[in-house]
Design a protein around this motif. Structure first.
Motif, PDB file in Angstrom:
ATOM      1  N   GLU B 246      -0.895   9.528   4.085  1.00  0.00           N
ATOM      2  CA  GLU B 246      -0.524   8.994   2.772  1.00  0.00           C
ATOM      3  C   GLU B 246      -0.315  10.171   1.838  1.00  0.00           C
ATOM      4  O   GLU B 246      -1.192  11.031   1.711  1.00  0.00           O
ATOM      5  CB  GLU B 246      -1.633   8.071   2.267  1.00  0.00           C
ATOM      6  N   ARG B 251      -5.184  10.474   5.853  1.00  0.00           N
ATOM      7  CA  ARG B 251      -6.161   9.658   5.163  1.00  0.00           C
ATOM      8  C   ARG B 251      -7.201   9.105   6.129  1.00  0.00           C
ATOM      9  O   ARG B 251      -8.367   8.942   5.776  1.00  0.00           O
ATOM     10  CB  ARG B 251      -5.427   8.514   4.480  1.00  0.00           C
ATOM     11  N   GLU B 262      -7.847  -1.046   7.486  1.00  0.00           N
ATOM     12  CA  GLU B 262      -7.853  -0.358   6.201  1.00  0.00           C
ATOM     13  C   GLU B 262      -6.443  -0.275   5.622  1.00  0.00           C
ATOM     14  O   GLU B 262      -6.230  -0.484   4.432  1.00  0.00           O
ATOM     15  CB  GLU B 262      -8.419   1.063   6.364  1.00  0.00           C
ATOM     16  N   TYR B 263      -5.494   0.041   6.514  1.00  0.00           N
ATOM     17  CA  TYR B 263      -4.113   0.221   6.074  1.00  0.00           C
ATOM     18  C   TYR B 263      -3.551  -1.088   5.536  1.00  0.00           C
ATOM     19  O   TYR B 263      -2.866  -1.119   4.515  1.00  0.00           O
ATOM     20  CB  TYR B 263      -3.265   0.729   7.245  1.00  0.00           C
ATOM     21  N   LYS B 265      -5.241  -3.458   4.254  1.00  0.00           N
ATOM     22  CA  LYS B 265      -5.891  -3.698   2.969  1.00  0.00           C
ATOM     23  C   LYS B 265      -5.149  -2.919   1.883  1.00  0.00           C
ATOM     24  O   LYS B 265      -4.867  -3.409   0.807  1.00  0.00           O
ATOM     25  CB  LYS B 265      -7.361  -3.241   3.057  1.00  0.00           C
ATOM     26  N   PHE B 266      -4.786  -1.664   2.215  1.00  0.00           N
ATOM     27  CA  PHE B 266      -4.131  -0.765   1.274  1.00  0.00           C
ATOM     28  C   PHE B 266      -2.746  -1.271   0.887  1.00  0.00           C
ATOM     29  O   PHE B 266      -2.359  -1.258  -0.277  1.00  0.00           O
ATOM     30  CB  PHE B 266      -4.026   0.625   1.915  1.00  0.00           C
ATOM     31  N   THR B 267      -1.972  -1.706   1.892  1.00  0.00           N
ATOM     32  CA  THR B 267      -0.611  -2.146   1.591  1.00  0.00           C
ATOM     33  C   THR B 267      -0.582  -3.595   1.131  1.00  0.00           C
ATOM     34  O   THR B 267       0.473  -4.094   0.753  1.00  0.00           O
ATOM     35  CB  THR B 267       0.300  -2.012   2.825  1.00  0.00           C
TER      36      THR B 267
END
Lengths: 304, 271
Positions: B246, B251, B262-263, B265-267
């Protein structure tokens, strides 16, 4: 988006395992490093089939959209020769004093075109094949060499046309025709060498491709493609140095060698002194020098 | 597809063989003709004449694309690279392939990593047939090897499923067909390290399945596979380890499920 001008603080190195030591232990090498010169020559030799296949592919791809197809391989040089004959032989009368002017002119045009297009193609060899360079690993010298080879194949087609022209104009077939083979081989080495030099320069400065046609045209006019250096210069009072430079011009040397080999009225007396030695010298200087010069920047091609 | 994660080769940490080691890698792009002068002729001339010194003044802008990324990839691993657009995934792969210079740090590789991008160059004016030969030779295969594999490549690409297309020039192919042929050519060779940049996004579903199977096969032949994709499903199907980049920074690096969770959740959602 991620545009940052200052370097971030370096991440702490893993304490128990130094990457360099780990790499060395497992025989890993630094990515994108330049191979040594002998290794480079070996790699290039291993790709010889790629070089020939690439050259042939380029040659056939050239006219694949034309209706007449591969007929253009022979038609293009013939039309070229016709245009030069119309202008220099017919309109301007440069032919005065040159026996067998048409064979003289056509040989000059074809041999010159070989050098000219090799250099032009060499200039774009890297900058025009960035997709290939960025996608695959191969010794980059394969590209300029391949482009020079494509021009050699093109010239062989032209030579077929040339032989027809020679026979039409009553030039007798002679044993000296065999001399075309060493002459062409030397010229090819010279061309490939210059193509490699231009490829490196063109890769760094693509603008050269815009400039080269002008330089090449100037070179053509001083190389005696349409006129006989020997005859024109004998009447002028030029300094000795200029005469020597004009005579040792590699393009003129290779053109005159080919004329000497093919045309019976072009005598050895019209050739400069030590012509074969000069021809070999130019081939060696350009071939070896160009190769080393190109190799020196091997790791930088296709980047940025 | 789901069973692939279960048949993961159990690797003992001690005798894992590294194939790619990235040691604090920085990659910086220099872009000409930005900033003051906006690439005008005088600015360009000034840059040429004054060389390096003028770089700062004549508006050469630096873009720090990858920042201090370190990781070690091992034999037999399939590693996914994820991250939003412009996060440096393709740049990192190019550097691993040795096609881009690194500003700082080092990348060590075993053998020659090959980058299989969708824009790998073949000649559009040539027939598919000749492109197979040319592509194979360009990758360093011998004439005999290409001849041996020729039928395999053509069958795999499925180009001839709808007629004799392999003898037509590539410019007549649809973009999907061309991408399939390119993938098939590149996948024909057993690479030590193979990097695939969005290649699986092209082609229809049946071809995607076949390519995923081929990638698993390549992995069994003791290679390491890197896969850049925005398709989380194809990452799940093929990779057991994921690097998340990122803004040029690494990351997260770990198990596919953990990183993808996690990804996502992030996007904000599956995707």
């Amino acid at each position: 988006m991620s545009q940052v001008l200052d370097t971030p603080p370096p991440a702490p190195a893993t304490p128990e395992d130094d990457p360099a030591a780990l790499a060395a232990r497992h025989g890993l090498t630094v990515s994108g490093a330049r191979p040594s010169l002998p290794a480079y020559i070996r790699q290039l030799w291993a790709r010889r089939h790629f070089i020939t296949a690439f050259a042939t592919a380029k040659l056939t791809a050239q006219y694949s959209q034309a209706k007449l197809g591969q007929v253009w391989q022979v038609a293009t040089p013939l039309l070229n020769a016709a245009v030069y004959y119309f202008i220099f032989g017919f309109l301007m009368g440069t032919s005065r004093g040159v026996p067998d002017y048409v064979p003289f002119l056509v040989t000059g045009v074809f041999v010159w075109t070989f050098t000219q297009s090799s250099i032009m193609a060499g200039t774009r060899a890297i900058s025009g094949s960035l997709g290939l360079v960025r996608a695959l690993h191969f010794p980059r010298a394969a590209l300029p060499v391949s482009y020079a080879l494509q021009q050699l194949q093109q010239l062989l087609f032209s030579m077929a046309a040339l032989i027809v022209i020679l026979l039409c104009f009553g030039v007798p077939v002679g044993a000296s025709w065999l001399l075309t083979i060493p002459a062409l081989a030397l010229q090819f080495v010279f061309n490939a060498g210059v193509a490699m030099v231009m490829a490196r320069m063109g890769a760094k400065t693509p603008d050269l491709a815009q400039l080269m046609p002008f330089l090449l045209r100037t070179w053509m006019y001083v190389s005696g493609v349409m006129w006989s250096i020997d005859r024109v210069l004998s009447n002028q009072h030029l300094p000795q140095a200029v005469l020597l430079a004009l005579e040792c011009n590699p393009a003129a040397i290779y053109i005159d060698l080919m004329r000497f080999a093919l045309i019976d009225t072009f005598h050895a007396s019209q050739l400069p002194h030590h012509v074969w030695a000069v021809a070999i010298g130019w081939a060696l200087v350009a071939g070896v020098g160009g190769f080393i010069y190109f190799w020196k920047a091997e790791e930088t091609y296709g980047r940025g | 597809m789901a069973d692939t994660r279960n048949e993961r080769v159990p690797t003992v940490i001690a005798d894992r063989v590294p194939t790619v080691i990235a040691d604090r890698v920085d990659i910086v792009y220099r872009v000409n003709g930005t900033g003051a002068g906006r690439g005008s002729a005088t600015a360009a001339l000034n840059r040429i004449l004054r060389g390096k010194k003028a770089e700062q003044t004549a508006g050469v802008r630096k873009v720090h694309a990858v920042k201090s990324v370190s990781f070690t990839a091992y034999k037999g691993e399939a590693i996914g690279l994820i991250g939003t657009n412009g996060s440096g995934k393709s740049t990192l792969l190019k550097a691993v392939a040795g096609l881009l210079p690194v500003e700082n740090g080092r990348i060590y590789t075993n053998g020659q990593p090959s980058l299989l991008g969708v824009n790998a160059a073949l000649m559009n004016d040539l027939t598919g047939e000749r492109n197979v030969l040319l592509g194979g030779l360009a990758m360093g295969m011998s004439r005999e090897q290409v001849r041996e594999r020729y039928q395999e490549i053509v069958d795999f690409s499925g180009i001839n499923e709808k007629g004799d297309f392999i003898t037509l020039p590539m410019r007549t192919y649809s973009s999907g067909m061309a991408a399939r042929l390119r993938f098939s050519i590149a996948a024909a060779k057993d690479h030590d390290v193979l990097m695939i940049d969005e290649a699986l996004a092209t082609g229809d579903r049946s071809f995607q399945k076949r390519s995923e199977a081929r990638i698993r096969e390549l992995r069994k032949h003791a290679g390491t596979v890197f896969l850049v994709s925005h398709n989380n499903k194809s990452i799940r199907d093929t990779c057991e380890r994921v690097l998340w980049l990122e803004r040029g920074e690494l990351r997260m690096d770990g198990n596919t499920e953990d990183v993808l969770k996690e990804y996502e959740k992030f996007t904000g959602g599956k995707g």
